[in-house]
Design a protein around this motif. Structure first.
Motif, PDB file in Angstrom:
ATOM      1  N   LEU A  44     -27.766 -24.101  -0.154  1.00  0.00           N
ATOM      2  CA  LEU A  44     -28.258 -25.424  -0.535  1.00  0.00           C
ATOM      3  C   LEU A  44     -28.967 -26.118   0.627  1.00  0.00           C
ATOM      4  CD1 LEU A  44     -25.376 -26.698  -2.822  1.00  0.00           C
ATOM      5  CD2 LEU A  44     -27.708 -26.110  -3.518  1.00  0.00           C
ATOM      6  N   LYS A  77     -27.553 -28.389 -14.048  1.00  0.00           N
ATOM      7  CA  LYS A  77     -26.783 -29.632 -13.929  1.00  0.00           C
ATOM      8  C   LYS A  77     -26.276 -30.141 -15.278  1.00  0.00           C
ATOM      9  CE  LYS A  77     -27.745 -29.851  -9.550  1.00  0.00           C
ATOM     10  NZ  LYS A  77     -26.872 -29.100  -8.698  1.00  0.00           N
ATOM     11  N   THR A  79     -25.610 -23.446  -9.047  1.00  0.00           N
ATOM     12  CA  THR A  79     -25.997 -24.657  -8.326  1.00  0.00           C
ATOM     13  C   THR A  79     -27.384 -25.101  -8.770  1.00  0.00           C
ATOM     14  OG1 THR A  79     -26.874 -23.372  -6.469  1.00  0.00           O
ATOM     15  CG2 THR A  79     -24.588 -24.107  -6.299  1.00  0.00           C
ATOM     16  N   THR A 100     -31.003 -22.305  -4.594  1.00  0.00           N
ATOM     17  CA  THR A 100     -29.916 -22.424  -5.560  1.00  0.00           C
ATOM     18  C   THR A 100     -29.364 -21.040  -5.878  1.00  0.00           C
ATOM     19  OG1 THR A 100     -31.495 -22.358  -7.379  1.00  0.00           O
ATOM     20  CG2 THR A 100     -30.803 -24.539  -6.596  1.00  0.00           C
ATOM     21  N   THR A 134     -22.560 -30.669  -6.980  1.00  0.00           N
ATOM     22  CA  THR A 134     -23.542 -29.629  -6.643  1.00  0.00           C
ATOM     23  C   THR A 134     -23.399 -28.355  -7.471  1.00  0.00           C
ATOM     24  OG1 THR A 134     -22.092 -28.737  -4.923  1.00  0.00           O
ATOM     25  CG2 THR A 134     -23.720 -30.388  -4.245  1.00  0.00           C
ATOM     26  N   THR A 135     -22.341 -28.222  -8.253  1.00  0.00           N
ATOM     27  CA  THR A 135     -22.039 -26.946  -8.903  1.00  0.00           C
ATOM     28  C   THR A 135     -21.668 -27.136 -10.368  1.00  0.00           C
ATOM     29  OG1 THR A 135     -21.177 -26.145  -6.795  1.00  0.00           O
ATOM     30  CG2 THR A 135     -20.612 -24.866  -8.731  1.00  0.00           C
ATOM     31  N   ARG A 165     -22.563 -21.028  -0.682  1.00  0.00           N
ATOM     32  CA  ARG A 165     -23.262 -22.007  -1.533  1.00  0.00           C
ATOM     33  C   ARG A 165     -23.818 -23.144  -0.695  1.00  0.00           C
ATOM     34  NH1 ARG A 165     -19.019 -23.693  -5.816  1.00  0.00           N
ATOM     35  NH2 ARG A 165     -17.683 -22.812  -4.258  1.00  0.00           N
ATOM     36  N   GLN A 166     -23.018 -23.641   0.238  1.00  0.00           N
ATOM     37  CA  GLN A 166     -23.450 -24.762   1.071  1.00  0.00           C
ATOM     38  C   GLN A 166     -24.604 -24.353   1.992  1.00  0.00           C
ATOM     39  OE1 GLN A 166     -22.318 -27.705   0.217  1.00  0.00           O
ATOM     40  NE2 GLN A 166     -21.064 -26.563  -1.223  1.00  0.00           N
TER      41      GLN A 166
END
Length: 194
Positions: free
Chosen positions: A75, A136, A133, A80, A114-115, A71-72
């Motif tokens: 990003l 929101k 991700t 996403t 972020t998630t 995920r990081q």
């Protein structure tokens, strides 16, 4: 793969467009590494390989491709992710997994900066957990089944790979043979008559 319609074949990892099913990148799964042992973080490696060159897109995948580090990394590339989550993961909040006392078509959300995690309860003993991700907020459809927007986007975007599978299964590259007979061809040079 006994559970799949095509039980035998070659496994190919594919990143394709959700609308047109255009295959962006493919990678043939060759099995074990040359060292002989199982590959560490295969899901992360595959996603990073097939999304190489993309920016500003969303990746939709299933629960095989799980990793906080993935995920990081995505990003950082401005990509996403929306994916399903296995319910046996220890990092999931217990409140999302609890089903006792929940009514059908109910949703629970959990947020980090972020998630977004969502737990959707479509019927008794069925709990669907997704991670995003991209989303929101806790948006829920006002239709009959009150599905969260994360689930609707997941179903909509995974159609790209499903349609690609259908097209590959429909159109074959097999050719008819001549039943073992060989045709003889005579090749001539341009200056000489045959």
């Amino acid at each position: 793969m006994p559970s799949k319609p095509a039980k035998y074949g070659i496994k190919i990892w594919v990143a394709c467009d959700a609308q047109s099913s255009y295959a962006w990148k493919m990678q043939v799964h060759t099995g074990k590494l040359t060292s002989g042992g199982p590959e560490e973080n295969q899901g992360m490696r595959v996603v990073l390989d097939v999304t190489d060159g993309l920016r500003g897109h969303n990746v939709t995948c299933d629960n095989f491709f799980i990793s906080y580090e993935l995920r990081q990394q995505l990003l950082k590339k401005k990509i996403t992710m929306v994916r399903t989550v296995r319910k046996n993961k220890p990092e999931l909040p217990p409140a999302l997994l609890a089903t006792r006392g929940r009514e059908a078509f109910s949703s629970k959300f959990a947020f980090t900066p972020t998630t977004t995690l969502v737990s959707y309860f479509p019927k008794r003993n069925k709990n669907v957990v997704l991670l995003s991700t991209l989303h929101k907020t806790a948006e829920i459809s006002d239709r009959e089944y009150r599905k969260p927007a994360i689930i609707l986007d997941y179903y909509h975007n995974k159609r790209g790979v499903d349609n690609l599978d259908k097209v590959i299964g429909t159109y074959s590259c097999r050719r008819m043979t001549w039943g073992g007979k060989r045709r003889q061809y005579q090749f001539c040079s341009p200056k000489k008559d045959c």
